[in-house]
Design a protein around this motif. Structure first.
Motif, PDB file in Angstrom:
ATOM      1  N   LYS A 311       0.848  -1.205   0.000  1.00 58.58           N
ATOM      2  CA  LYS A 311       0.000   0.000   0.000  1.00 58.58           C
ATOM      3  C   LYS A 311       0.883   1.254   0.000  1.00 58.58           C
ATOM      4  O   LYS A 311       0.581   2.241  -0.683  1.00 58.58           O
ATOM      5  CB  LYS A 311      -0.890   0.010   1.241  1.00 58.58           C
ATOM      6  CG  LYS A 311      -1.988  -1.048   1.242  1.00 58.58           C
ATOM      7  CD  LYS A 311      -2.776  -1.000   2.546  1.00 58.58           C
ATOM      8  CE  LYS A 311      -3.846  -2.096   2.572  1.00 58.58           C
ATOM      9  NZ  LYS A 311      -4.555  -2.130   3.881  1.00 58.58           N
ATOM     10  N   HIS A 315       1.274   4.266  -2.832  1.00 53.59           N
ATOM     11  CA  HIS A 315       1.097   5.672  -2.476  1.00 53.59           C
ATOM     12  C   HIS A 315       2.326   6.483  -2.872  1.00 53.59           C
ATOM     13  O   HIS A 315       2.203   7.623  -3.329  1.00 53.59           O
ATOM     14  CB  HIS A 315       0.855   5.785  -0.968  1.00 53.59           C
ATOM     15  CG  HIS A 315       0.490   7.156  -0.515  1.00 53.59           C
ATOM     16  ND1 HIS A 315      -0.754   7.705  -0.693  1.00 53.59           N
ATOM     17  CD2 HIS A 315       1.241   8.116   0.091  1.00 53.59           C
ATOM     18  CE1 HIS A 315      -0.776   8.937  -0.206  1.00 53.59           C
ATOM     19  NE2 HIS A 315       0.421   9.204   0.282  1.00 53.59           N
ATOM     20  N   SER A 346      -4.613   9.333   8.257  1.00 51.19           N
ATOM     21  CA  SER A 346      -5.233   8.021   8.089  1.00 51.19           C
ATOM     22  C   SER A 346      -6.039   7.976   6.799  1.00 51.19           C
ATOM     23  O   SER A 346      -6.490   9.011   6.295  1.00 51.19           O
ATOM     24  CB  SER A 346      -6.149   7.716   9.284  1.00 51.19           C
ATOM     25  OG  SER A 346      -6.839   6.499   9.079  1.00 51.19           O
ATOM     26  N   TYR A 347      -6.206   6.788   6.240  1.00 55.92           N
ATOM     27  CA  TYR A 347      -7.110   6.640   5.089  1.00 55.92           C
ATOM     28  C   TYR A 347      -8.384   5.898   5.511  1.00 55.92           C
ATOM     29  O   TYR A 347      -9.155   5.425   4.687  1.00 55.92           O
ATOM     30  CB  TYR A 347      -6.421   5.915   3.932  1.00 55.92           C
ATOM     31  CG  TYR A 347      -5.972   4.510   4.224  1.00 55.92           C
ATOM     32  CD1 TYR A 347      -6.833   3.429   4.043  1.00 55.92           C
ATOM     33  CD2 TYR A 347      -4.669   4.247   4.649  1.00 55.92           C
ATOM     34  CE1 TYR A 347      -6.408   2.132   4.298  1.00 55.92           C
ATOM     35  CE2 TYR A 347      -4.245   2.955   4.906  1.00 55.92           C
ATOM     36  CZ  TYR A 347      -5.122   1.901   4.727  1.00 55.92           C
ATOM     37  OH  TYR A 347      -4.708   0.616   4.981  1.00 55.92           O
ATOM     38  N   ARG A 348      -8.591   5.830   6.842  1.00 59.83           N
ATOM     39  CA  ARG A 348      -9.775   5.170   7.375  1.00 59.83           C
ATOM     40  C   ARG A 348     -10.566   6.146   8.234  1.00 59.83           C
ATOM     41  O   ARG A 348     -10.024   7.102   8.779  1.00 59.83           O
ATOM     42  CB  ARG A 348      -9.384   3.969   8.243  1.00 59.83           C
ATOM     43  CG  ARG A 348      -8.592   2.899   7.536  1.00 59.83           C
ATOM     44  CD  ARG A 348      -8.130   1.867   8.542  1.00 59.83           C
ATOM     45  NE  ARG A 348      -7.299   0.831   7.943  1.00 59.83           N
ATOM     46  CZ  ARG A 348      -6.658  -0.087   8.633  1.00 59.83           C
ATOM     47  NH1 ARG A 348      -6.730  -0.098   9.963  1.00 59.83           N
ATOM     48  NH2 ARG A 348      -5.921  -1.006   8.036  1.00 59.83           N
ATOM     49  N   SER A 364     -12.003  11.417  -1.614  1.00 60.36           N
ATOM     50  CA  SER A 364     -11.636  10.248  -0.813  1.00 60.36           C
ATOM     51  C   SER A 364     -11.343  10.658   0.625  1.00 60.36           C
ATOM     52  O   SER A 364     -10.934  11.795   0.886  1.00 60.36           O
ATOM     53  CB  SER A 364     -10.413   9.540  -1.407  1.00 60.36           C
ATOM     54  OG  SER A 364      -9.257  10.349  -1.263  1.00 60.36           O
ATOM     55  N   LYS A 366      -8.912   9.615   2.300  1.00 61.90           N
ATOM     56  CA  LYS A 366      -7.469   9.819   2.393  1.00 61.90           C
ATOM     57  C   LYS A 366      -7.096  11.262   2.046  1.00 61.90           C
ATOM     58  O   LYS A 366      -6.293  11.898   2.737  1.00 61.90           O
ATOM     59  CB  LYS A 366      -6.734   8.857   1.458  1.00 61.90           C
ATOM     60  CG  LYS A 366      -5.218   8.923   1.581  1.00 61.90           C
ATOM     61  CD  LYS A 366      -4.533   7.941   0.669  1.00 61.90           C
ATOM     62  CE  LYS A 366      -4.433   8.489  -0.734  1.00 61.90           C
ATOM     63  NZ  LYS A 366      -3.598   7.653  -1.617  1.00 61.90           N
ATOM     64  N   THR A 367      -7.720  11.792   0.992  1.00 57.73           N
ATOM     65  CA  THR A 367      -7.438  13.178   0.596  1.00 57.73           C
ATOM     66  C   THR A 367      -7.860  14.156   1.683  1.00 57.73           C
ATOM     67  O   THR A 367      -7.127  15.092   2.027  1.00 57.73           O
ATOM     68  CB  THR A 367      -8.162  13.514  -0.719  1.00 57.73           C
ATOM     69  OG1 THR A 367      -7.692  12.641  -1.751  1.00 57.73           O
ATOM     70  CG2 THR A 367      -7.916  14.955  -1.130  1.00 57.73           C
ATOM     71  N   LYS A 369      -8.272  13.554   4.952  1.00 59.61           N
ATOM     72  CA  LYS A 369      -7.418  13.401   6.128  1.00 59.61           C
ATOM     73  C   LYS A 369      -6.038  14.016   5.894  1.00 59.61           C
ATOM     74  O   LYS A 369      -5.422  14.554   6.825  1.00 59.61           O
ATOM     75  CB  LYS A 369      -7.281  11.920   6.486  1.00 59.61           C
ATOM     76  CG  LYS A 369      -8.542  11.285   7.051  1.00 59.61           C
ATOM     77  CD  LYS A 369      -8.834  11.791   8.445  1.00 59.61           C
ATOM     78  CE  LYS A 369      -9.987  11.060   9.099  1.00 59.61           C
ATOM     79  NZ  LYS A 369     -10.269  11.554  10.457  1.00 59.61           N
ATOM     80  N   LYS A 370      -5.569  13.933   4.660  1.00 63.24           N
ATOM     81  CA  LYS A 370      -4.258  14.508   4.346  1.00 63.24           C
ATOM     82  C   LYS A 370      -4.308  16.033   4.439  1.00 63.24           C
ATOM     83  O   LYS A 370      -3.392  16.664   4.990  1.00 63.24           O
ATOM     84  CB  LYS A 370      -3.820  14.081   2.944  1.00 63.24           C
ATOM     85  CG  LYS A 370      -2.409  14.517   2.583  1.00 63.24           C
ATOM     86  CD  LYS A 370      -1.979  13.912   1.273  1.00 63.24           C
ATOM     87  CE  LYS A 370      -0.558  14.320   0.927  1.00 63.24           C
ATOM     88  NZ  LYS A 370      -0.087  13.706  -0.337  1.00 63.24           N
TER      89      LYS A 370
END
Length: 433
Positions: A311, A315, A346-348, A364, A366-367, A369-370
């Motif tokens: 993973k 990325h 996190s991506y969750r 997403s 993930k986006t 959270k980033k």
């Protein structure tokens, strides 16, 4: 057996060790007494390799040490609020035979909010309570004068202080002053926290770690190399660099062919040698003149660590430059691991409302959270799409689409506009809700 360093004045250390004896069967305590708090930096710098965690007698040595040890170090201190504060107020009440409603208190800045909360829980009005906050570079004389002036003006009937120098100075002036000292219960609680941290770090260090290293477009070398010996010599140099890294990691190297390699080691070894990994990547880039991607995975088993490494490498391929990305066992992504620009997110998410809104915005988790992690780490009160695009290595147009989606679904707000210069339209300034 784990080792914890106990740092503080000798009297404080003796008090801490009275409680620490309860933990003797599982922890070794190494004492580092000091006469002046300025010695803390030298103590920590010279002895950090000898202990697994640190226990500080108060917030000032803790704050000084944290600057050296970093935010992720296993360190604790006993805060001078809660039971410690209540004990001092009760002592003042009994000795002065009056309710403590006119007092002055000195407190280190990070604890000011907790101090006010503790007073509110006692239903004590803060109207006649004077608080002097300070940082680790405090002036003891200035704090003493603060209390002294209030006493001379008749505004207080007692003083609470956490500083021994202030306590001694006010005693000489015959002012009712009481030292805020931590209780055994608070020492015990802090001790449980640091013991838990040290044990957790031990198990975390022993986790399996997998590094996947891929030389992008390796086929180009094969196609361009006319003599097969040249290709074999290059592959030998690549393996030599990776084997030197393996030796430092006490790991094993697995070659998957076509410029793909895996290294199996432990999390502790990988994190300790992260700078060596960056140097190896630079060397491989020079050898091959091609981009090198690295994904690191941590897990309880080799299988889970390898899955996370895959993973991570995926990325990493999304980045334009040679970022090293790690994925932890809990799904946390760490970009530029070990560097100043390290970014963790996190991506969750188990927030159904958030997930539904992001799904509606076609963004997403993930986006989101980033962006959340980036704005927090940068300390941005507000930001433009241009600023965000520069940090995320995205086009401004793509970031505008993302921010419009967040704004329309109530996840961001527009808090103003920025004039870019003599030309151009004003840029919207956003803030995540």
């Amino acid at each position: 057996m784990n080792r914890i360093g106990v740092v503080g004045p000798i009297q404080s250390i003796e008090r801490i060790l009275e409680v620490a004896n309860e933990f003797e069967h599982e922890i070794t305590f190494i004492t580092f007494p000091y006469d002046d708090v300025g010695e803390v930096k030298e103590i920590v710098t010279n002895h950090q390799g000898e202990v697994d965690g640190w226990f500080f007698s108060g917030p000032i040595p803790y704050t000084l040490a944290k600057k050296i040890l970093g935010k992720n170090a296993d360190i604790v201190y006993c805060p001078l609020i809660g039971a410690s504060l209540y004990k001092s107020i009760i002592q003042l009440f009994f000795e002065q035979k009056q309710f403590a409603n006119k007092i002055s208190i000195d407190m280190i800045q990070p604890e000011e909010r907790d101090l006010l909360e503790s007073l509110q829980e006692l239903d004590i009005s803060t109207e006649n309570i004077f608080v002097k906050t300070f940082d680790e570079d405090y002036d003891s004389n200035a704090i003493t004068q603060f209390h002294l002036q209030l006493w001379r003006d008749g505004k207080i009937n007692g003083v609470l202080t956490g500083l021994n120098s202030v306590y001694q100075a006010l005693k000489k002036e015959k002012i009712p002053v009481y030292r805020i000292r931590v209780t055994k219960m608070e020492i015990r609680q802090a001790m449980k926290i640091v013991v838990g941290k040290v044990k957790s770090s031990y198990f975390k260090e022993s986790q399996i770690g997998v590094e996947i290293i891929e030389i992008s477009q390796f086929d180009q070398i094969v196609d361009k190399t006319e003599a097969r010996y040249h290709l074999q010599q290059m592959e030998l140099r690549i393996k030599q660099n990776l084997l030197q890294l393996c030796e430092r990691l006490d790991g094993s190297l697995l070659e998957n062919g076509n410029g793909r390699y895996q290294i199996f080691s432990t999390r502790g070894a990988i994190e300790r040698e992260i700078d060596r990994l960056y140097n190896t990547v630079k060397q491989l880039t020079l050898e091959t003149d091609l981009p090198v991607r690295v994904g690191i995975g941590f897990g309880e088993t080799a299988f889970s660590a390898e899955i996370n490494a895959r993973k991570a490498i995926q990325h990493s391929k999304e980045k334009e430059d040679d970022h090293i990305v790690a994925v932890q066992e809990d799904g946390i992504i760490v970009e530029s691991i070990g560097q100043k620009e390290e970014l963790t997110y996190s991506y969750r998410s188990d927030d159904k409302e958030l997930i539904d809104k992001l799904k509606n915005a076609n963004i997403s988790i993930k986006t989101y959270k980033k962006i959340e992690a980036l704005t927090s780490s940068m300390g941005w009160e507000g930001f433009t799409t241009a600023e965000l695009a520069a940090r995320l290595n995205m086009t401004v147009r793509n970031v505008q689409r993302i921010m419009n989606g967040l704004y329309e679904n109530g996840l961001a707000e527009c808090i103003g506009e920025e004039i870019p210069g003599s030309r151009g339209r004003p840029r919207k300034v956003y803030k995540l809700k």
